[in-house]
Design a protein around this motif. Structure first.
Motif, mmCIF file in Angstrom:
data_model
loop_
_atom_site.group_PDB
_atom_site.id
_atom_site.type_symbol
_atom_site.label_atom_id
_atom_site.label_comp_id
_atom_site.label_asym_id
_atom_site.label_seq_id
_atom_site.Cartn_x
_atom_site.Cartn_y
_atom_site.Cartn_z
ATOM 1 N N VAL A 139 -20.708 -0.012 23.317
ATOM 2 C CA VAL A 139 -21.384 1.264 23.054
ATOM 3 C C VAL A 139 -20.434 2.348 22.558
ATOM 4 O O VAL A 139 -20.877 3.411 22.105
ATOM 5 C CB VAL A 139 -22.120 1.764 24.308
ATOM 6 C CG1 VAL A 139 -23.123 0.727 24.783
ATOM 7 C CG2 VAL A 139 -21.158 2.144 25.432
ATOM 8 N N LEU A 140 -19.128 2.098 22.611
ATOM 9 C CA LEU A 140 -18.135 3.099 22.195
ATOM 10 C C LEU A 140 -17.920 3.051 20.688
ATOM 11 O O LEU A 140 -17.786 1.974 20.101
ATOM 12 C CB LEU A 140 -16.815 2.819 22.923
ATOM 13 C CG LEU A 140 -15.700 3.873 22.807
ATOM 14 C CD1 LEU A 140 -16.124 5.177 23.467
ATOM 15 C CD2 LEU A 140 -14.417 3.339 23.443
ATOM 16 N N LYS A 141 -17.887 4.225 20.075
ATOM 17 C CA LYS A 141 -17.575 4.304 18.644
ATOM 18 C C LYS A 141 -16.126 3.868 18.392
ATOM 19 O O LYS A 141 -15.290 3.911 19.294
ATOM 20 C CB LYS A 141 -17.792 5.722 18.130
ATOM 21 C CG LYS A 141 -19.250 6.152 18.052
ATOM 22 C CD LYS A 141 -19.381 7.556 17.463
ATOM 23 C CE LYS A 141 -20.831 7.984 17.362
ATOM 24 N NZ LYS A 141 -20.960 9.368 16.792
ATOM 25 N N SER A 142 -15.844 3.480 17.175
ATOM 26 C CA SER A 142 -14.518 2.929 16.852
ATOM 27 C C SER A 142 -13.388 3.907 17.143
ATOM 28 O O SER A 142 -12.291 3.502 17.526
ATOM 29 C CB SER A 142 -14.474 2.491 15.385
ATOM 30 O OG SER A 142 -14.769 3.583 14.524
ATOM 31 N N GLU A 143 -13.630 5.203 16.972
ATOM 32 C CA GLU A 143 -12.596 6.207 17.216
ATOM 33 C C GLU A 143 -12.818 6.936 18.543
ATOM 34 O O GLU A 143 -12.202 7.976 18.791
ATOM 35 C CB GLU A 143 -12.565 7.221 16.064
ATOM 36 C CG GLU A 143 -12.273 6.622 14.697
ATOM 37 C CD GLU A 143 -10.924 5.920 14.657
ATOM 38 O OE1 GLU A 143 -9.976 6.441 15.274
ATOM 39 O OE2 GLU A 143 -10.827 4.860 14.011
ATOM 40 N N LYS A 189 -22.527 3.924 19.737
ATOM 41 C CA LYS A 189 -23.324 5.151 19.863
ATOM 42 C C LYS A 189 -22.533 6.355 20.361
ATOM 43 O O LYS A 189 -22.793 7.487 19.966
ATOM 44 C CB LYS A 189 -24.499 4.885 20.815
ATOM 45 C CG LYS A 189 -25.431 6.084 21.054
ATOM 46 C CD LYS A 189 -26.554 5.710 22.008
ATOM 47 C CE LYS A 189 -27.479 6.883 22.311
ATOM 48 N NZ LYS A 189 -28.261 7.294 21.124
ATOM 49 N N PHE A 190 -21.529 6.126 21.239
ATOM 50 C CA PHE A 190 -20.928 7.235 21.974
ATOM 51 C C PHE A 190 -19.492 7.533 21.532
ATOM 52 O O PHE A 190 -18.685 6.626 21.327
ATOM 53 C CB PHE A 190 -20.957 6.951 23.470
ATOM 54 C CG PHE A 190 -22.353 6.775 24.011
ATOM 55 C CD1 PHE A 190 -23.203 7.860 24.134
ATOM 56 C CD2 PHE A 190 -22.818 5.513 24.375
ATOM 57 C CE1 PHE A 190 -24.502 7.702 24.621
ATOM 58 C CE2 PHE A 190 -24.106 5.344 24.858
ATOM 59 C CZ PHE A 190 -24.947 6.441 24.977
ATOM 60 N N ASP A 191 -19.201 8.824 21.441
ATOM 61 C CA ASP A 191 -17.842 9.277 21.143
ATOM 62 C C ASP A 191 -16.961 9.240 22.390
ATOM 63 O O ASP A 191 -15.743 9.114 22.295
ATOM 64 C CB ASP A 191 -17.873 10.714 20.611
ATOM 65 C CG ASP A 191 -18.713 10.853 19.357
ATOM 66 O OD1 ASP A 191 -18.231 10.459 18.280
ATOM 67 O OD2 ASP A 191 -19.853 11.357 19.457
ATOM 68 N N LEU A 192 -17.599 9.363 23.540
ATOM 69 C CA LEU A 192 -16.871 9.354 24.809
ATOM 70 C C LEU A 192 -17.705 8.622 25.850
ATOM 71 O O LEU A 192 -18.888 8.925 26.038
ATOM 72 C CB LEU A 192 -16.598 10.790 25.278
ATOM 73 C CG LEU A 192 -16.036 10.970 26.697
ATOM 74 C CD1 LEU A 192 -14.681 10.290 26.844
ATOM 75 C CD2 LEU A 192 -15.931 12.454 27.045
ATOM 76 N N VAL A 193 -17.087 7.640 26.502
ATOM 77 C CA VAL A 193 -17.720 6.931 27.621
ATOM 78 C C VAL A 193 -16.902 7.233 28.871
ATOM 79 O O VAL A 193 -15.666 7.143 28.862
ATOM 80 C CB VAL A 193 -17.772 5.413 27.374
ATOM 81 C CG1 VAL A 193 -18.226 4.676 28.635
ATOM 82 C CG2 VAL A 193 -18.720 5.102 26.217
ATOM 83 N N LEU A 194 -17.599 7.591 29.951
ATOM 84 C CA LEU A 194 -16.967 7.901 31.221
ATOM 85 C C LEU A 194 -17.375 6.884 32.285
ATOM 86 O O LEU A 194 -18.524 6.432 32.317
ATOM 87 C CB LEU A 194 -17.370 9.293 31.708
ATOM 88 C CG LEU A 194 -16.959 10.497 30.865
ATOM 89 C CD1 LEU A 194 -17.616 11.760 31.409
ATOM 90 C CD2 LEU A 194 -15.449 10.656 30.859
#
Length: 290
Positions: free
Chosen positions: A199-203, A173-178
């Motif tokens: 939950v992190l996108k492949s890129e 779902k997410f482009d960036l996870v912090l």
């Protein structure tokens, strides 16, 4: 303060003097580090003194709940402010590609967000991006959402979830996870990292901000912040992790070597890491292994 060598005392003149360097460190400010903010943890963690002693008993509990530490999240909020300069996150200073994506509009999740200071400031700085804050403390999340609503931040939503059990429909779902200064507090940081992978996108990017320390005690002997950080670990971070069933209790000083090993085990890779100037923290830039 004189016997602790914080203040210089002249016994002949019976006068006191504090050097400008020591004074500015106590007053605080980004250029002098965050020791003044961290010291504020001491009276808060002392609230759990009796509970910690009870944990040491043979039949005592394994840990201490977050609720015992009444103002802890507020102290962490003050430390979080040092990660931003003029409303901009300093940990993104050398990531131009990610800043461009945030300006254009991506989906971001701050997991273990506490009072939500970091994700709140990010939502203000990048209005075209969509932000989510996640924490297990329901009251804190409710208060953070009220603040976001009152500030008309329609691009920010908070959720009450366990970092080790995120929703299945959040996959990719997410482009960036912090994860900002919270992973070492988790009961199961190993499982949380696997959820970050889910939950992190492949890129996408995973950015972890944690304590700048080593795993082996011998490698921390020359770290002037180590005595304070080990104290905080014993009195807060380890007990709140061990409070939960299966909690590993790694604590504040688990060290970068342990963290990187867990990152690798979660099928993530740490591309680079560096100290965050003006703090006792370190930034880990990670990507998903496909």
């Amino acid at each position: 303060m004189a016997t602790a060598k914080i203040v210089d005392y002249d016994p002949d003149k019976e006068t006191y003097f504090m050097s400008p360097t020591r004074l500015q460190t106590l007053i605080g400010g980004k250029e002098h580090g965050n020791i003044d903010r961290v010291i504020q943890m001491i009276p808060n963690i002392c609230l759990a003194y009796d509970e910690i002693l009870h944990c040491m008993e043979p039949d005592g509990p394994a840990g201490v709940p977050y609720s015992v530490y009444k103002a802890f999240h507020g102290v962490i909020d003050g430390i979080s402010s040092l990660r931003f300069e003029g409303g901009f996150p300093v940990f993104l200073s050398n990531m131009e590609d990610l800043k461009t994506k945030l300006d254009s509009g991506i989906t971001v999740c701050d997991i273990g967000c506490g009072v939500g200071r970091d994700v709140f400031d990010l939502a203000k700085a990048f209005p075209k991006s969509t932000f989510h804050g996640v924490d297990i403390a329901e009251r804190i999340i409710q208060e953070a959402q009220i603040k976001a609503d009152e500030s008309d931040l329609s691009n920010l939503t908070y959720h009450c979830y366990d970092a080790a059990r995120l929703p299945e429909d959040w996959s990719d779902k997410f482009d960036l996870v912090l994860s900002t200064d919270s992973l070492h507090d988790q009961a199961r940081p190993d499982l949380a990292l696997k959820e970050f992978h889910k939950v992190l996108k492949s890129e996408g990017y995973l950015i972890i901000i944690d304590i700048n320390s080593h795993t082996k005690l011998g490698d921390n002997l020359n770290n002037p912040s180590a005595p304070l950080l080990y104290t905080i670990s014993l009195m807060h971070c380890m007990p709140v992790s061990l409070y939960f069933d299966g909690g590993l209790g790694y604590g504040t000083m688990w060290g970068m070597e342990k963290l990187i090993a867990l990152i690798d085990n979660a099928k993530l890779t740490c591309e680079r890491h560096f100290p965050l100037e003006g703090t006792a923290e370190r930034v880990f830039i990670c990507r998903k292994i496909l």
